[in-house]
Design a protein around this motif. Structure first.
Motif, PDB file in Angstrom:
ATOM      1  N   THR A 227     -79.746  76.477 101.379  1.00 40.17           N
ATOM      2  CA  THR A 227     -78.221  76.039 101.911  1.00 40.17           C
ATOM      3  C   THR A 227     -78.010  74.577 101.889  1.00 40.17           C
ATOM      4  N   ALA A 228     -78.999  73.989 102.743  1.00 38.16           N
ATOM      5  CA  ALA A 228     -79.210  72.454 102.776  1.00 38.16           C
ATOM      6  C   ALA A 228     -79.012  71.989 101.471  1.00 38.16           C
ATOM      7  N   LEU A 229     -79.832  72.545 100.451  1.00 38.66           N
ATOM      8  CA  LEU A 229     -80.009  71.913  99.114  1.00 38.66           C
ATOM      9  C   LEU A 229     -78.938  71.927  98.375  1.00 38.66           C
ATOM     10  N   LEU A 230     -77.978  72.938  98.278  1.00 39.12           N
ATOM     11  CA  LEU A 230     -76.817  73.309  97.539  1.00 39.12           C
ATOM     12  C   LEU A 230     -75.910  72.209  98.416  1.00 39.12           C
ATOM     13  N   VAL A 231     -75.680  71.799  99.479  1.00 45.19           N
ATOM     14  CA  VAL A 231     -74.911  71.040 100.244  1.00 45.19           C
ATOM     15  C   VAL A 231     -75.153  69.823  99.812  1.00 45.19           C
ATOM     16  N   LEU A 232     -76.420  69.159  99.719  1.00 45.43           N
ATOM     17  CA  LEU A 232     -76.657  67.875  99.296  1.00 45.43           C
ATOM     18  C   LEU A 232     -76.540  67.729  97.880  1.00 45.43           C
ATOM     19  N   TYR A 233     -76.765  68.744  96.877  1.00 44.63           N
ATOM     20  CA  TYR A 233     -76.255  68.582  95.496  1.00 44.63           C
ATOM     21  C   TYR A 233     -74.882  68.646  95.173  1.00 44.63           C
ATOM     22  N   THR A 234     -74.051  69.318  96.309  1.00 48.94           N
ATOM     23  CA  THR A 234     -72.354  69.346  96.211  1.00 48.94           C
ATOM     24  C   THR A 234     -72.170  67.770  96.484  1.00 48.94           C
ATOM     25  N   ALA A 235     -72.746  67.313  97.543  1.00 56.12           N
ATOM     26  CA  ALA A 235     -72.306  66.109  98.066  1.00 56.12           C
ATOM     27  C   ALA A 235     -72.540  64.993  96.860  1.00 56.12           C
ATOM     28  N   ALA A 236     -73.468  65.061  96.282  1.00 54.82           N
ATOM     29  CA  ALA A 236     -73.918  64.172  94.941  1.00 54.82           C
ATOM     30  C   ALA A 236     -72.870  64.000  94.219  1.00 54.82           C
ATOM     31  N   LEU A 237     -72.460  65.204  93.664  1.00 51.61           N
ATOM     32  CA  LEU A 237     -71.453  65.622  92.664  1.00 51.61           C
ATOM     33  C   LEU A 237     -70.192  65.118  93.045  1.00 51.61           C
ATOM     34  N   ILE A 238     -69.935  65.311  94.499  1.00 53.14           N
ATOM     35  CA  ILE A 238     -68.516  64.822  94.840  1.00 53.14           C
ATOM     36  C   ILE A 238     -68.638  63.207  94.875  1.00 53.14           C
ATOM     37  N   VAL A 239     -69.650  62.612  95.275  1.00 49.35           N
ATOM     38  CA  VAL A 239     -69.525  61.214  95.010  1.00 49.35           C
ATOM     39  C   VAL A 239     -69.372  60.651  93.864  1.00 49.35           C
ATOM     40  N   ILE A 240     -69.935  61.325  92.706  1.00 46.79           N
ATOM     41  CA  ILE A 240     -69.853  61.082  91.333  1.00 46.79           C
ATOM     42  C   ILE A 240     -68.471  61.205  90.828  1.00 46.79           C
ATOM     43  N   ILE A 241     -67.729  62.026  91.383  1.00 44.31           N
ATOM     44  CA  ILE A 241     -66.186  62.211  91.108  1.00 44.31           C
ATOM     45  C   ILE A 241     -65.311  61.353  91.876  1.00 44.31           C
ATOM     46  N   ASP A 242     -65.874  61.029  93.095  1.00 41.47           N
ATOM     47  CA  ASP A 242     -65.000  59.927  93.849  1.00 41.47           C
ATOM     48  C   ASP A 242     -65.148  58.515  93.088  1.00 41.47           C
ATOM     49  N   LEU A 243     -66.626  58.299  92.786  1.00 39.80           N
ATOM     50  CA  LEU A 243     -66.681  56.862  91.917  1.00 39.80           C
ATOM     51  C   LEU A 243     -65.941  56.829  90.850  1.00 39.80           C
TER      52      LEU A 243
END
Length: 282
Positions: A227-243
């Motif tokens: 669960t923590a791993l999936l949250v971290l990958y989701t956060a990374a993807l959101i940062v990409i979209i935000d940039l």
């Protein structure tokens, strides 16, 4: 069909909503993987956590290693675009400042009229916050109209002196300011190919499903870690979209260069730059 859905979500839903939706999709996919394992392979439970390394762990590592590589490559692309947008703001601000200062050399009343038009145009170049909508589009159209008005004022001012070096230089700086503005708008509307974001989204969800299938229902500690791993990958993807979409999230393009130039212009509302210097005392 998927392209239209992703565009709709990214344009209509705030990024925090996209993050929650993606986390829920990943958790649902992991749960679906667990269900598939229970349904079709109930006789092959996952090994206990105290056992040695399991070959399936290498499969998980390979899947998420490839996902990390894809995200890293996409992050580099998004970061390059972000840097280009930030540079475009500074270059447009420099061109506007040069145009305004050069116009101060004109004779009155041309200098005051020209500087006023450039100042109004510079005010319209401060990018608004928030999602791109009809109101933002209307503000951009108004900015284009102000830019055309500034060009018309400069054209009228330099016609009597069009054969001079001052006229040539003022035309060049004005064209540079307008061109940099158009370049900045293009960069603001140019995003990562939707196909890349589609691939990352689908790959993340599929990886979550494979993770659930391999972890199974027995390895509870591993499920918490996943669960923590999936949250971290989701956060990374959101940062990409935000940039990649600086108007829609928390990562903004600083407007300080434009604000500084507008501050200089507003401080010169009395036209002190256009007035000739006082005569030296006798």
């Amino acid at each position: 069909m998927l392209d239209g859905f992703v565009d709709f979500v990214l344009e209509k839903v705030p990024l925090w909503g996209v993050a929650i939706l993606l986390i829920l999709l990943c958790l649902a996919a992991r749960r679906a993987g667990v269900w598939v394992r229970q349904r079709f392979h109930p006789q092959s439970p996952a090994p206990p956590e105290s056992a040695g390394s399991d070959p399936s762990d290498y499969i998980v590592g390979a899947i998420f290693g490839l996902l990390a590589f894809m995200m890293g490559f996409t992050f580099a692309m998004a970061m390059d675009r972000y840097s280009d947008r930030r540079t475009a703001v500074r270059e447009e601000a420099d061109a506007l400042r040069t145009t305004y200062l050069t116009a101060s050399v004109l004779d009155q009343p041309s200098a005051s009229r020209t500087q006023y038009a450039v100042r109004q145009y510079a005010h319209s170049r401060i990018a608004p916050e928030g999602l791109w909508n009809d109101r933002t589009e209307a503000a951009l159209n108004e900015s284009h109209a102000l830019g055309l008005r500034a060009w018309q004022e400069i054209r009228a001012a330099i016609l009597p002196i069009r054969d001079t070096d001052l006229a040539t230089y003022l035309v060049e700086t004005t064209n540079e300011a307008i061109s940099q503005g158009r370049h900045r708008e293009i960069l603001g509307r140019t995003h990562l190919p939707v196909l890349i974001l589609d691939l990352l989204l689908v790959y993340t969800i599929v990886a979550a499903g494979v993770l659930g299938y391999i972890v199974g229902p027995e390895r509870r500690g591993a499920r918490h870690a996943s669960t923590a791993l999936l949250v971290l990958y989701t956060a990374a993807l959101i940062v990409i979209i935000d940039l990649d979409r600086p108007q829609e999230g928390m990562i903004k393009i600083s407007q300080q260069p434009i604000l500084d130039v507008v501050g200089i212009m507003d401080a010169d509302r009395d036209g002190s730059l256009s007035r000739p210097p006082p005569a030296p005392p006798n």
